[in-house]
Design an enzyme around this catalytic site. Structure first.
Site, PDB file in Angstrom:
ATOM      1  N   TYR A   1      -9.654  93.837 -23.092  1.00 43.00           N
ATOM      2  CA  TYR A   1      -9.325  94.058 -24.594  1.00 43.00           C
ATOM      3  C   TYR A   1      -9.007  95.302 -25.148  1.00 43.00           C
ATOM      4  CZ  TYR A   1      -9.442  92.852 -29.553  1.00 43.00           C
ATOM      5  OH  TYR A   1      -9.400  92.664 -30.978  1.00 43.00           O
TER       6      TYR A   1
ATOM      7  N   SER B   1      -7.386  97.469 -33.005  1.00 40.22           N
ATOM      8  CA  SER B   1      -8.868  97.167 -33.055  1.00 40.22           C
ATOM      9  C   SER B   1      -9.279  98.408 -32.837  1.00 40.22           C
ATOM     10  CB  SER B   1      -9.353  96.015 -31.794  1.00 40.22           C
ATOM     11  OG  SER B   1     -10.609  96.352 -31.820  1.00 40.22           O
TER      12      SER B   1
END
Length: 246
Positions: A155, A141
């Site tokens: 995350y 990501s």
């Protein structure tokens, strides 16, 4: 041109979104495809049907990335079905933003087990069957490199961990001719983060090119890394985020 003819690819979390797009793109390139899914057998079977319509073989395996035995079993099933494994795409993951003070131990464990531990286990199991020319590609990501708002600590941690793992694994497997890379999507138009969603305008405002990526954009980069054209790329991270991290 089918750059992946006679190859076999395993894509975790391949029943929807980026995973489904990757499965279909690798099939278009000639690969036979195995996808894993957790709950929605109907969607998984739909992806299998599309891959078969393209002309490649495909199966779907129910396997939760939270279960290490399910992951290794999926690799074993791939070998049993096709006799080889050439490409692993570690796509499955979860995203549940929360401020640090609100995170529970259960949520921490779940995120790290699915986003990190599962990638390690799948890569270990797959590498044992790969020959020279094998490819391991993880979906990271852009938030691994830049946390753009509060609530991303866990995350971002989980995806940043994959950067270090990718580099270390590339060193381990390089002598065997196996490449290891990571792709970092930014805002991508999926059911989890639609381009017309509540926070989409805010996300576009951070981009150099104010446009969401489509799952096919991510799939195209994965296909390149999986192909012979990507043979000299390893330990690399490719970010596709419209310039959000500029």
């Amino acid at each position: 041109m089918q750059r992946l003819r006679n190859k076999v690819a395993l894509i975790t979390g391949g029943s929807r979104g980026m995973g489904a797009a990757i499965a279909e793109r690798l099939a278009q390139e000639g690969a036979n495809v195995v996808i894993t899914y957790v709950n929605n057998a109907e969607k998984a079977n739909g992806v299998v049907a599309k891959v078969r319509d393209i002309g490649s073989k495909a199966i779907a395996i129910k396997a939760d990335n939270a279960d290490p035995h399910a992951i290794t079993s999926a690799v074993d099933s791939t070998i049993a079905e096709f006799g080889q494994l050439d490409i692993l795409v570690n796509n499955a993951g979860i995203f549940s933003p929360k401020p640090i003070e609100a995170l529970t131990l259960e949520e921490i464990d779940k995120t790290l087990n699915i986003n990190v531990r599962a990638v390690v286990i799948a890569s270990q199991a797959a590498a044992a069957h790969m020959k020279s020319g094998g490819r391991i590609i993880s979906i990271g990501s852009n938030l691994a490199e830049r946390a753009v708002m509060p609530g991303l600590s866990l995350y971002s941690l989980s995806k940043a961990a994959l950067i270090g793992f990718t580099k270390g694994l590339a060193r381990d497997l390089g002598p065997q001719g196996i490449t290891v890379n990571i792709v970092h999507p930014g805002s991508t138009n999926t059911d989890m983060n639609p381009e017309d969603g509540e926070y989409s305008d805010m996300q576009r405002s951070a981009m150099c090119i104010p446009r969401y990526a489509e799952p096919d954009d991510i799939a195209g980069v994965v296909a390149f890394l999986a192909s012979e054209e990507g043979k000299c790329m390893t330990a690399s991270g490719l970010t596709i985020d419209g310039g959000t991290n500029a």
